[in-house]
Design a protein around this motif. Sequence first.
Motif, PDB file in Angstrom:
ATOM      1  N   LEU A 279      77.050  25.617 -60.608  1.00 15.93           N
ATOM      2  CA  LEU A 279      78.429  26.057 -60.425  1.00 15.93           C
ATOM      3  C   LEU A 279      79.346  24.998 -59.836  1.00 15.93           C
ATOM      4  O   LEU A 279      80.555  25.021 -60.081  1.00 15.93           O
ATOM      5  N   THR A 280      78.815  24.095 -59.045  1.00 16.10           N
ATOM      6  CA  THR A 280      79.663  23.111 -58.384  1.00 16.10           C
ATOM      7  C   THR A 280      80.377  22.243 -59.425  1.00 16.10           C
ATOM      8  O   THR A 280      79.740  21.592 -60.256  1.00 16.10           O
ATOM      9  N   GLY A 281      81.690  22.307 -59.407  1.00 15.29           N
ATOM     10  CA  GLY A 281      82.492  21.576 -60.386  1.00 15.29           C
ATOM     11  C   GLY A 281      82.753  22.338 -61.670  1.00 15.29           C
ATOM     12  O   GLY A 281      83.453  21.831 -62.559  1.00 15.29           O
ATOM     13  N   ALA A 282      82.208  23.547 -61.778  1.00 12.23           N
ATOM     14  CA  ALA A 282      82.389  24.354 -62.985  1.00 12.23           C
ATOM     15  C   ALA A 282      83.629  25.239 -62.852  1.00 12.23           C
ATOM     16  O   ALA A 282      84.146  25.441 -61.755  1.00 12.23           O
ATOM     17  N   PRO A 283      84.119  25.796 -63.963  1.00 10.32           N
ATOM     18  CA  PRO A 283      85.238  26.736 -63.874  1.00 10.32           C
ATOM     19  C   PRO A 283      84.846  27.966 -63.049  1.00 10.32           C
ATOM     20  O   PRO A 283      83.709  28.439 -63.131  1.00 10.32           O
ATOM     21  N   ALA A 284      85.787  28.470 -62.295  1.00  8.47           N
ATOM     22  CA  ALA A 284      85.524  29.655 -61.477  1.00  8.47           C
ATOM     23  C   ALA A 284      85.804  30.905 -62.299  1.00  8.47           C
ATOM     24  O   ALA A 284      86.770  31.630 -62.065  1.00  8.47           O
ATOM     25  N   ASP A 285      84.937  31.159 -63.276  1.00  8.96           N
ATOM     26  CA  ASP A 285      85.132  32.326 -64.132  1.00  8.96           C
ATOM     27  C   ASP A 285      83.796  33.022 -64.387  1.00  8.96           C
ATOM     28  O   ASP A 285      82.730  32.491 -64.085  1.00  8.96           O
ATOM     29  N   ALA A 286      83.870  34.216 -64.942  1.00 15.93           N
ATOM     30  CA  ALA A 286      82.685  35.045 -65.129  1.00 15.93           C
ATOM     31  C   ALA A 286      81.654  34.382 -66.036  1.00 15.93           C
ATOM     32  O   ALA A 286      80.442  34.558 -65.840  1.00 15.93           O
ATOM     33  N   THR A 287      82.102  33.626 -67.019  1.00 13.40           N
ATOM     34  CA  THR A 287      81.164  32.957 -67.918  1.00 13.40           C
ATOM     35  C   THR A 287      80.299  31.950 -67.162  1.00 13.40           C
ATOM     36  O   THR A 287      79.074  31.904 -67.327  1.00 13.40           O
ATOM     37  N   ALA A 288      80.936  31.148 -66.316  1.00 13.31           N
ATOM     38  CA  ALA A 288      80.186  30.171 -65.525  1.00 13.31           C
ATOM     39  C   ALA A 288      79.293  30.862 -64.502  1.00 13.31           C
ATOM     40  O   ALA A 288      78.165  30.424 -64.258  1.00 13.31           O
ATOM     41  N   PHE A 289      79.800  31.929 -63.912  1.00 13.91           N
ATOM     42  CA  PHE A 289      79.000  32.648 -62.930  1.00 13.91           C
ATOM     43  C   PHE A 289      77.740  33.232 -63.577  1.00 13.91           C
ATOM     44  O   PHE A 289      76.641  33.170 -63.014  1.00 13.91           O
ATOM     45  N   ALA A 290      77.885  33.799 -64.768  1.00 15.50           N
ATOM     46  CA  ALA A 290      76.735  34.373 -65.468  1.00 15.50           C
ATOM     47  C   ALA A 290      75.737  33.292 -65.855  1.00 15.50           C
ATOM     48  O   ALA A 290      74.510  33.475 -65.722  1.00 15.50           O
ATOM     49  N   ALA A 291      76.227  32.158 -66.313  1.00 17.66           N
ATOM     50  CA  ALA A 291      75.333  31.068 -66.705  1.00 17.66           C
ATOM     51  C   ALA A 291      74.565  30.542 -65.497  1.00 17.66           C
ATOM     52  O   ALA A 291      73.374  30.224 -65.595  1.00 17.66           O
ATOM     53  N   ALA A 292      75.227  30.449 -64.354  1.00 14.16           N
ATOM     54  CA  ALA A 292      74.558  29.984 -63.145  1.00 14.16           C
ATOM     55  C   ALA A 292      73.493  30.975 -62.695  1.00 14.16           C
ATOM     56  O   ALA A 292      72.389  30.583 -62.289  1.00 14.16           O
ATOM     57  N   ALA A 293      73.808  32.270 -62.761  1.00 11.23           N
ATOM     58  CA  ALA A 293      72.816  33.286 -62.409  1.00 11.23           C
ATOM     59  C   ALA A 293      71.608  33.209 -63.335  1.00 11.23           C
ATOM     60  O   ALA A 293      70.453  33.314 -62.891  1.00 11.23           O
ATOM     61  N   ASP A 294      71.852  33.013 -64.618  1.00  8.21           N
ATOM     62  CA  ASP A 294      70.749  32.896 -65.567  1.00  8.21           C
ATOM     63  C   ASP A 294      69.892  31.669 -65.257  1.00  8.21           C
ATOM     64  O   ASP A 294      68.657  31.707 -65.394  1.00  8.21           O
ATOM     65  N   THR A 295      70.529  30.589 -64.843  1.00  5.92           N
ATOM     66  CA  THR A 295      69.781  29.387 -64.482  1.00  5.92           C
ATOM     67  C   THR A 295      68.842  29.660 -63.317  1.00  5.92           C
ATOM     68  O   THR A 295      67.675  29.240 -63.325  1.00  5.92           O
ATOM     69  N   GLU A 296      69.340  30.372 -62.312  1.00  3.70           N
ATOM     70  CA  GLU A 296      68.508  30.686 -61.144  1.00  3.70           C
ATOM     71  C   GLU A 296      67.385  31.638 -61.512  1.00  3.70           C
ATOM     72  O   GLU A 296      66.225  31.459 -61.105  1.00  3.70           O
ATOM     73  N   LEU A 297      67.706  32.659 -62.284  1.00  6.90           N
ATOM     74  CA  LEU A 297      66.738  33.718 -62.571  1.00  6.90           C
ATOM     75  C   LEU A 297      65.785  33.363 -63.702  1.00  6.90           C
ATOM     76  O   LEU A 297      64.874  34.138 -64.012  1.00  6.90           O
ATOM     77  N   ALA A 298      65.948  32.194 -64.297  1.00  5.87           N
ATOM     78  CA  ALA A 298      65.009  31.754 -65.330  1.00  5.87           C
ATOM     79  C   ALA A 298      63.605  31.597 -64.769  1.00  5.87           C
ATOM     80  O   ALA A 298      62.613  31.683 -65.510  1.00  5.87           O
ATOM     81  N   ALA A 299      63.501  31.386 -63.466  1.00  7.19           N
ATOM     82  CA  ALA A 299      62.188  31.233 -62.829  1.00  7.19           C
ATOM     83  C   ALA A 299      61.555  32.563 -62.451  1.00  7.19           C
ATOM     84  O   ALA A 299      60.430  32.585 -61.936  1.00  7.19           O
ATOM     85  N   ALA A 300      62.244  33.663 -62.700  1.00  7.80           N
ATOM     86  CA  ALA A 300      61.722  34.976 -62.305  1.00  7.80           C
ATOM     87  C   ALA A 300      60.477  35.338 -63.101  1.00  7.80           C
ATOM     88  O   ALA A 300      60.386  35.069 -64.295  1.00  7.80           O
ATOM     89  N   THR A 301      59.516  35.951 -62.414  1.00  8.80           N
ATOM     90  CA  THR A 301      58.290  36.455 -63.052  1.00  8.80           C
ATOM     91  C   THR A 301      58.099  37.911 -62.627  1.00  8.80           C
ATOM     92  O   THR A 301      57.221  38.218 -61.824  1.00  8.80           O
ATOM     93  N   PRO A 302      58.927  38.803 -63.167  1.00  6.82           N
ATOM     94  CA  PRO A 302      58.850  40.198 -62.735  1.00  6.82           C
ATOM     95  C   PRO A 302      57.578  40.881 -63.202  1.00  6.82           C
ATOM     96  O   PRO A 302      56.937  40.458 -64.171  1.00  6.82           O
ATOM     97  N   LEU A 303      57.235  41.932 -62.509  1.00  7.40           N
ATOM     98  CA  LEU A 303      56.156  42.815 -62.905  1.00  7.40           C
ATOM     99  C   LEU A 303      56.722  43.914 -63.802  1.00  7.40           C
ATOM    100  O   LEU A 303      57.952  44.080 -63.878  1.00  7.40           O
ATOM    101  N   PRO A 304      55.870  44.685 -64.471  1.00  9.62           N
ATOM    102  CA  PRO A 304      56.406  45.682 -65.401  1.00  9.62           C
ATOM    103  C   PRO A 304      57.385  46.663 -64.767  1.00  9.62           C
ATOM    104  O   PRO A 304      58.361  47.060 -65.406  1.00  9.62           O
ATOM    105  N   GLY A 305      57.152  47.016 -63.511  1.00  8.07           N
ATOM    106  CA  GLY A 305      57.995  48.025 -62.879  1.00  8.07           C
ATOM    107  C   GLY A 305      59.217  47.500 -62.175  1.00  8.07           C
ATOM    108  O   GLY A 305      60.024  48.291 -61.655  1.00  8.07           O
TER     109      GLY A 305
END
Length: 330
Positions: A279-305
């Motif tokens: 996000l640093t240096g990115a536009p302050a808009d929902a598209t950038a916010f969603a992309a940043a969240a996806d970047t962070e959560l790409a490492a998630a390993t959820p369980l079925p529940g």
Amino acid sequence: MREFGYQRATDVPGAVALLDADPAARFLGGGTNLVDLMKTGVERPARLVDVRELPLDGIEPTPEGGLRIGATATNSDLAAHPAVRRRYPVLAQAVLAGASGQLRNMATVGGNLLQRTRCGYFTDPTRPCNKRDPGSGCPAIEGEHHNHAILGASEHCVAVHPSDMGVALTALDAVVTYETADGPGALPLGDLYLPVGDTPHRETALPPGALITGVTLPPAPAAARSRYRKVRERASYAFAIGSVAAALDVRDGTVREVRLALGAVASHPWRARAAERALTGAPADATAFAAAADTELAAATPLPGNAYKVTLLRNLVVAVLTELAVEAAR
């Protein structure tokens, strides 16, 4: 509850000496977690060293422009302090989201950070749990795990840290100070909690017998525009199923600085460094916010529940950052 000794400490060196002389003892602050676990037989200290009356309850500015919070300050006093509400609103909001008024009146800052990472299997001594009985297994992985970890977990434990305050302090780069028999020390909050690995019973990097004396917040101009958002399963006080602590500084529609931490996703408050970098240096808009969240959560390993948490946290990040960006544009 087994019998235990009790002694009230009158000064910091005396408190540390008492625990140094009796490794089976535990420090007692508000007791809102420790005493509950003693009642169920999960915690069985031989002695409690009461530190509630130590002169560690102050909240005052530091020479550098930050804030020093004493370890025995209550959660209620922390949330109500004018400097916290004005300069670090995310922290006041997180504390107020954390529990009932009665619990906030008892719970201390130091005790909040040291509450056990836990789930229903940990608090039930009749069930296996690697945190309580190393090597016995983690039944949550195949059992009830709807509110368990999606980041940083291991096959040995998938419990999440319950602190709301800790999530805000993580976003604010807080530093924990402590005292031991060998002298004082300090740890960035991000280094306080150990990775789960194959030793989930070892939760913090504090030296044996260490007494937390306070938390220091560095100057953080961006924190003046900050927010804590918590999602829980009932309107009354409850642990989060997902939470976000965020601070945002926007200049000319571009993110100049962002601080982001997630709660109820790991065995410790989770600093979203990948999202911050995106996000640093990115536009302050929902598209950038969603992309940043996806970047962070790409490492998630959820369980079925608990796979729902990935979507929940993504939406929380976007919503909170969008609100802050709209405020910045006014």
